[in-house]
Motif scaffolding. Structure first.
Motif: not given
Length: 628
Positions: A503-526
């Protein structure tokens, strides 16, 4: 060894050094000897030695020292002498006390004093309750009050809770109303399995006229044990609502249970009634963050009124509990769940292409949302051709070049078979890409070298050291040391990926940039569980080559308009994507990897139809547009 036991052991070891140090200061008979024996006796539990150094009734002093430990539910006492002042036949010793209250509380520290006087030529501590603490009076005792925080929820990205409130049942007592606390605890221990001594210590250390929660039960266990619990005299029952029933995606959110004897042992320390434990998912990964800490007070109690007389100390160790806010979107999640509810067996993960944020994780009961969708290891199949395109462009391969798509082809000694009908006798490279022709794509191994393939995989995050608070897998590629291995890589047969990584590969093609996944916004530090690993440093995004991205967007659009991904077409923004047919553990599986708008998805479902994954993706995009 529990936390309480470790801290008690540490205190005992410290005493080995403390007692000689106290002795070294007292080289002649004086008030120092009385102070030393009293404090060392109190610290070590040798209350007889301590009582001999006072002018009080020996039995009463021994009982008072023992009661102080019981009423504080203290794991240990430690003392440090600060100094002695003498005026004639009177003296006063000042000392610093540290009391380990256990229950994961910090040390209770206070300054005390010992008044001394000469009795028949021997120094004695002038006994009174004030010896135990300057604010303790005659007719009073110590007690500990605890106020646990409620558990906070896991939230969607819009702060909507991802679980429902559920009833937990709490068994409590009021100590002053119990005729035989020890008998009550013995019966309760027999029914529930919780240690009798821990239950009794909670009762004995509590304010006598206050309700003391002892054990919390989930609905099912309470129903099973209720007749036996109700037969115990003095037990009261109440209902406490907690956010413990997970909404979709249930295996990502995780389940919560009331603390059981087995869990208490697992956690390595005593837990208070009302405590809840995350068994799996984010509830487990963020257990400490969601439950925070318990507010603790040390008080004195009037023995006549049984009311609190004074508060001696109060603290909330650690950090205040708070919700965990995720990137999940209920609307996207519902669209994913509905897409898989039509009979397909498999999984779907959706991410926002421009951010890498996970919006939905869905699976049928045959697959697990964490161990399969996020962390599963599946053959990439011809979806890996996405990552080979840059190498092809560098090799100046013409997309209009005609490459046959036979049913069978051998490359470097490895045989490849095309699942489904061939795309034609002389299709173009564009057509083979859109139709996921294994035999045609494998033949490109002679045009793209291992270094280019490895570099392409790396740009799309395959093998990247990103981590999530749950188990996850970024993909891996076997060594490419000959033409056969290179051909298998282009065909995705020696490349393992998870649905999330694709899914991240598809997202990279759609946006032009590969990004690591994010699942939790807060807290910033798991606040991760022991199984998870912290990354040494954040994984940076990777900007893709503009020509590569433009070419891939064109190819993946062709996959939907005239290729094997036609079933993914949906109203609204153009859908881009490709398919692949793979096999794992004897099961035929169908991939779809693509996007619509800013929503990138990877679908992997069971079935021999190479377009089955695309059909699920199409339903997902339609559901999302319709607001299903």
């Amino acid at each position: 060894m529990t936390g309480r036991a470790r801290r008690a052991a540490a205190a005992a070891l410290t005493l080995v050094a403390t007692a000689p140090m106290l002795s070294a200061c007292f080289e002649e008979p004086s008030a120092h000897e009385a102070v030393r024996d009293f404090l060392v006796g109190w610290q070590t539990g040798d209350y007889t030695m301590a009582a001999r150094r006072t002018d009080g009734d020996a039995q009463k002093v021994r009982q008072s020292l023992e009661d102080a430990k019981v009423h504080l539910d203290a794991a240990s006492f430690r003392f440090a002498l600060k100094g002695i002042r003498r005026t004639g036949e009177q003296a006063q010793a000042d000392f610093a006390a540290e009391v380990d209250l256990g229950e994961n509380n910090p040390l209770w520290e206070y300054d005390g004093r010992l008044p001394l006087h000469l009795v028949d030529g021997e120094w004695k501590v002038r006994w009174s309750p004030g010896v135990l603490h300057p604010e303790l009076r005659e007719g009073q005792r110590f007690a500990v009050k605890v106020e646990p925080e409620d558990r906070y929820p896991i939230e969607a990205q819009d702060r909507d809770p991802l679980q429902e409130l559920a009833n937990l049942h709490v068994a409590s007592v009021i100590p002053a109303r119990l005729n035989d606390p020890e008998k009550v605890c013995e019966q309760l221990s027999k029914v529930t399995g919780f240690p009798k001594d821990r239950l009794l210590s909670r009762i004995m250390s509590a304010v006598p006229n206050m309700q003391v929660p002892l054990i919390t039960f989930g609905r099912t266990r309470f129903a099973q044990l209720r007749p036996e619990l109700e037969a115990i005299e003095g037990i009261q029952f109440s209902i406490r609502e907690q956010p413990v029933a997970p909404a979709s995606p249930k295996q990502i959110v995780g389940t919560v249970t009331a603390v059981t004897p087995e869990i208490e042992l697992l956690l390595g320390g005593p837990q208070r009634a009302g405590d809840t434990f995350g068994r799996d998912g984010l509830q487990k990964a963020y257990q400490e963050y969601l439950t925070g800490s318990t507010e603790t007070s040390v008080v004195t109690v009037d023995l006549k009124t049984l009311e609190t007389a004074a508060e001696l100390a109060k603290w909330r160790p650690g950090r205040t509990a708070a919700p965990v806010r995720t990137t999940l979107d209920r609307r996207v999640q519902q669209a994913a769940d509905s897409a898989l509810a039509t009979g397909a067996r498999g999984m779907l993960v959706a991410v926002q292409g421009s951010t890498g944020e996970v919006r939905a994780v869905s699976s049928t009961r045959e697959y697990h949302q964490e161990t399969d969708v996020l962390a599963g290891k599946f053959p990439a199949g011809t979806t890996f051709s996405i990552m080979a395109v840059e190498g092809l462009l560098k090799a100046q391969v013409d997309l209009k070049q005609k490459i046959a798509c036979p049913a069978d082809r051998t490359v470097g000694g490895s045989r490849f078979r095309q699942v489904g009908p061939p795309a034609g006798s002389e299709p173009t490279l564009r057509g083979n890409f859109a139709s996921a022709c294994v035999t045609a794509l494998a033949s490109l191994a002679r045009l793209v070298g291992p270094a280019e393939l490895s570099a392409g995989a790396e740009k799309f995050g395959i093998g990247a050291p990103w981590t999530l608070p749950l188990k996850s897998f970024s993909g891996s590629m076997q060594p490419l040391n000959n033409d056969a291995a290179t051909a298998r890589a282009i065909a995705g047969q020696n490349v393992s990926v998870s649905p999330l990584s694709m899914a991240l590969v598809a997202g990279a093609v759609s946006s032009g940039t590969w990004r690591p996944p994010v699942l939790v916004i807060d807290p910033k530090t798991p606040d991760l569980s022991a199984e998870a690993e912290q990354p040494s440093k954040p994984v940076p995004p990777v900007t893709l080559d503009e020509k590569t991205v433009t070419t891939l967007r064109s190819l993946m659009r062709t996959g939907v308009t005239s290729g094997s991904a036609r079933a993914a077409a949906a109203p609204g923004d153009p859908v881009h994507g490709i398919t692949a047919a793979v096999s794992r553990e004897g099961k035929q599986l169908s991939w779809f990897v693509g996007w619509q708008g800013d929503v990138a998805v990877a679908v992997l479902v069971e079935g021999s139809d190479p377009g089955a994954g695309a059909a699920v993706a199409g339903r997902f995009f339609q559901n999302l547009r319709a607001g299903v």
